[in-house]
Design a protein around this motif. Structure first.
Motif, PDB file in Angstrom:
ATOM      1  N   ASP A   1       0.809  -1.219   0.000  1.00  0.00           N
ATOM      2  CA  ASP A   1       0.000   0.000   0.000  1.00  0.00           C
ATOM      3  C   ASP A   1       0.845   1.273   0.000  1.00  0.00           C
ATOM      4  OD1 ASP A   1      -2.406  -1.393   0.044  1.00  0.00           O
ATOM      5  OD2 ASP A   1      -2.480  -1.438   2.235  1.00  0.00           O
ATOM      6  N   GLN A   2       2.131   1.147   0.199  1.00  0.00           N
ATOM      7  CA  GLN A   2       3.011   2.310   0.331  1.00  0.00           C
ATOM      8  C   GLN A   2       3.462   2.816  -1.047  1.00  0.00           C
ATOM      9  OE1 GLN A   2       3.549   3.761   3.272  1.00  0.00           O
ATOM     10  NE2 GLN A   2       2.230   2.184   4.144  1.00  0.00           N
ATOM     11  N   PRO A   3       3.316   4.122  -1.319  1.00  0.00           N
ATOM     12  CA  PRO A   3       3.703   4.673  -2.623  1.00  0.00           C
ATOM     13  C   PRO A   3       5.166   4.417  -3.000  1.00  0.00           C
ATOM     14  CG  PRO A   3       2.383   6.254  -1.413  1.00  0.00           C
ATOM     15  CD  PRO A   3       2.667   5.115  -0.471  1.00  0.00           C
ATOM     16  N   LEU A   4       6.087   4.501  -2.042  1.00  0.00           N
ATOM     17  CA  LEU A   4       7.502   4.239  -2.353  1.00  0.00           C
ATOM     18  C   LEU A   4       7.714   2.798  -2.831  1.00  0.00           C
ATOM     19  CD1 LEU A   4       9.498   6.020   0.511  1.00  0.00           C
ATOM     20  CD2 LEU A   4       9.551   6.544  -1.920  1.00  0.00           C
ATOM     21  N   PHE A   5       7.069   1.861  -2.168  1.00  0.00           N
ATOM     22  CA  PHE A   5       7.198   0.457  -2.538  1.00  0.00           C
ATOM     23  C   PHE A   5       6.520   0.207  -3.879  1.00  0.00           C
ATOM     24  CE2 PHE A   5       6.660  -4.168  -2.128  1.00  0.00           C
ATOM     25  CZ  PHE A   5       7.916  -4.514  -1.675  1.00  0.00           C
ATOM     26  N   GLN A   6       5.382   0.849  -4.117  1.00  0.00           N
ATOM     27  CA  GLN A   6       4.693   0.721  -5.397  1.00  0.00           C
ATOM     28  C   GLN A   6       5.546   1.245  -6.545  1.00  0.00           C
ATOM     29  OE1 GLN A   6       0.911   2.658  -4.882  1.00  0.00           O
ATOM     30  NE2 GLN A   6       0.160   1.087  -3.477  1.00  0.00           N
ATOM     31  N   ASP A   7       6.251   2.358  -6.310  1.00  0.00           N
ATOM     32  CA  ASP A   7       7.168   2.885  -7.331  1.00  0.00           C
ATOM     33  C   ASP A   7       8.274   1.884  -7.642  1.00  0.00           C
ATOM     34  OD1 ASP A   7       5.725   5.238  -7.572  1.00  0.00           O
ATOM     35  OD2 ASP A   7       7.071   6.378  -6.255  1.00  0.00           O
ATOM     36  N   LEU A   8       8.794   1.276  -6.614  1.00  0.00           N
ATOM     37  CA  LEU A   8       9.843   0.267  -6.791  1.00  0.00           C
ATOM     38  C   LEU A   8       9.316  -0.919  -7.606  1.00  0.00           C
ATOM     39  CD1 LEU A   8      12.750  -0.485  -5.979  1.00  0.00           C
ATOM     40  CD2 LEU A   8      11.797  -1.522  -3.927  1.00  0.00           C
ATOM     41  N   LEU A   9       8.097  -1.353  -7.329  1.00  0.00           N
ATOM     42  CA  LEU A   9       7.489  -2.449  -8.084  1.00  0.00           C
ATOM     43  C   LEU A   9       7.247  -2.062  -9.536  1.00  0.00           C
ATOM     44  CD1 LEU A   9       4.893  -3.840  -5.522  1.00  0.00           C
ATOM     45  CD2 LEU A   9       7.090  -4.841  -6.172  1.00  0.00           C
ATOM     46  N   ARG A  10       6.776  -0.834  -9.772  1.00  0.00           N
ATOM     47  CA  ARG A  10       6.554  -0.369 -11.150  1.00  0.00           C
ATOM     48  C   ARG A  10       7.860  -0.338 -11.942  1.00  0.00           C
ATOM     49  NH1 ARG A  10       2.123   2.206  -9.209  1.00  0.00           N
ATOM     50  NH2 ARG A  10       3.110   3.997  -8.291  1.00  0.00           N
ATOM     51  N   HIS A  11       8.905   0.148 -11.295  1.00  0.00           N
ATOM     52  CA  HIS A  11      10.218   0.197 -11.944  1.00  0.00           C
ATOM     53  C   HIS A  11      10.686  -1.216 -12.309  1.00  0.00           C
ATOM     54  CE1 HIS A  11      14.290   1.401 -12.902  1.00  0.00           C
ATOM     55  NE2 HIS A  11      14.725   0.494 -12.046  1.00  0.00           N
ATOM     56  N   SER A  12      10.518  -2.148 -11.401  1.00  0.00           N
ATOM     57  CA  SER A  12      10.921  -3.533 -11.667  1.00  0.00           C
ATOM     58  C   SER A  12      10.062  -4.156 -12.762  1.00  0.00           C
ATOM     59  CB  SER A  12      10.810  -4.375 -10.397  1.00  0.00           C
ATOM     60  OG  SER A  12      11.798  -3.980  -9.482  1.00  0.00           O
ATOM     61  N   GLU A  13       8.781  -3.808 -12.790  1.00  0.00           N
ATOM     62  CA  GLU A  13       7.906  -4.327 -13.841  1.00  0.00           C
ATOM     63  C   GLU A  13       8.360  -3.830 -15.208  1.00  0.00           C
ATOM     64  OE1 GLU A  13       3.333  -3.886 -15.440  1.00  0.00           O
ATOM     65  OE2 GLU A  13       3.848  -3.112 -13.476  1.00  0.00           O
ATOM     66  N   GLU A  14       8.731  -2.546 -15.289  1.00  0.00           N
ATOM     67  CA  GLU A  14       9.200  -1.993 -16.554  1.00  0.00           C
ATOM     68  C   GLU A  14      10.495  -2.667 -16.999  1.00  0.00           C
ATOM     69  OE1 GLU A  14       9.567   2.173 -15.795  1.00  0.00           O
ATOM     70  OE2 GLU A  14       7.390   2.471 -15.689  1.00  0.00           O
ATOM     71  N   GLU A  15      11.359  -2.963 -16.037  1.00  0.00           N
ATOM     72  CA  GLU A  15      12.660  -3.542 -16.353  1.00  0.00           C
ATOM     73  C   GLU A  15      12.588  -5.048 -16.613  1.00  0.00           C
ATOM     74  OE1 GLU A  15      16.970  -3.927 -14.198  1.00  0.00           O
ATOM     75  OE2 GLU A  15      15.869  -2.047 -13.980  1.00  0.00           O
ATOM     76  N   LEU A  16      11.831  -5.772 -15.793  1.00  0.00           N
ATOM     77  CA  LEU A  16      11.809  -7.233 -15.865  1.00  0.00           C
ATOM     78  C   LEU A  16      10.547  -7.814 -16.480  1.00  0.00           C
ATOM     79  CD1 LEU A  16      13.182  -8.009 -12.296  1.00  0.00           C
ATOM     80  CD2 LEU A  16      14.449  -8.046 -14.442  1.00  0.00           C
ATOM     81  N   GLY A  17       9.467  -7.050 -16.507  1.00  0.00           N
ATOM     82  CA  GLY A  17       8.195  -7.599 -16.959  1.00  0.00           C
ATOM     83  C   GLY A  17       7.598  -8.503 -15.896  1.00  0.00           C
TER      84      GLY A  17
END
Length: 97
Positions: A54-70
């Protein structure tokens, strides 16, 4: 028709085998937590509270990883591509609720 069923069964067996091999860690994850794999080359397993999702910082980290790794994670779980030190620093700032 029989060949298609065979391929379907083989695919299901492979999925089941992969699922069972990843279950060895399930007992190490307490209720209300999830395991993530962190690192750019060598992956290290961390267990974090689900509340981090639920934390925006953690969500940003997940989005970045999704863009990089799929969505194809070779470790069989959620993989976050960043330095371990950065992950530890970020998660230390998040409230554990």
């Amino acid at each position: 028709m029989g060949l298609l069923r065979l391929r379907y069964l083989v695919a299901n067996v492979r999925s089941f085998s992969k699922l069972n091999s990843s279950r060895k860690y399930e007992s190490n994850v307490p209720k209300g937590h999830l395991a993530v794999y962190v690192g750019q080359i060598q992956k290290r397993r961390f267990v974090v509270p689900i509340s981090f999702l639920d934390q925006p910082l953690f969500q940003d980290l997940l989005r970045h990883s999704e863009e990089e790794l799929g969505f194809d994670h070779p470790m069989g779980g959620l993989t976050i591509s960043c330095h371990e030190d950065a992950f530890v620093e970020l998660t230390a700032r998040l409230p554990c609720s």
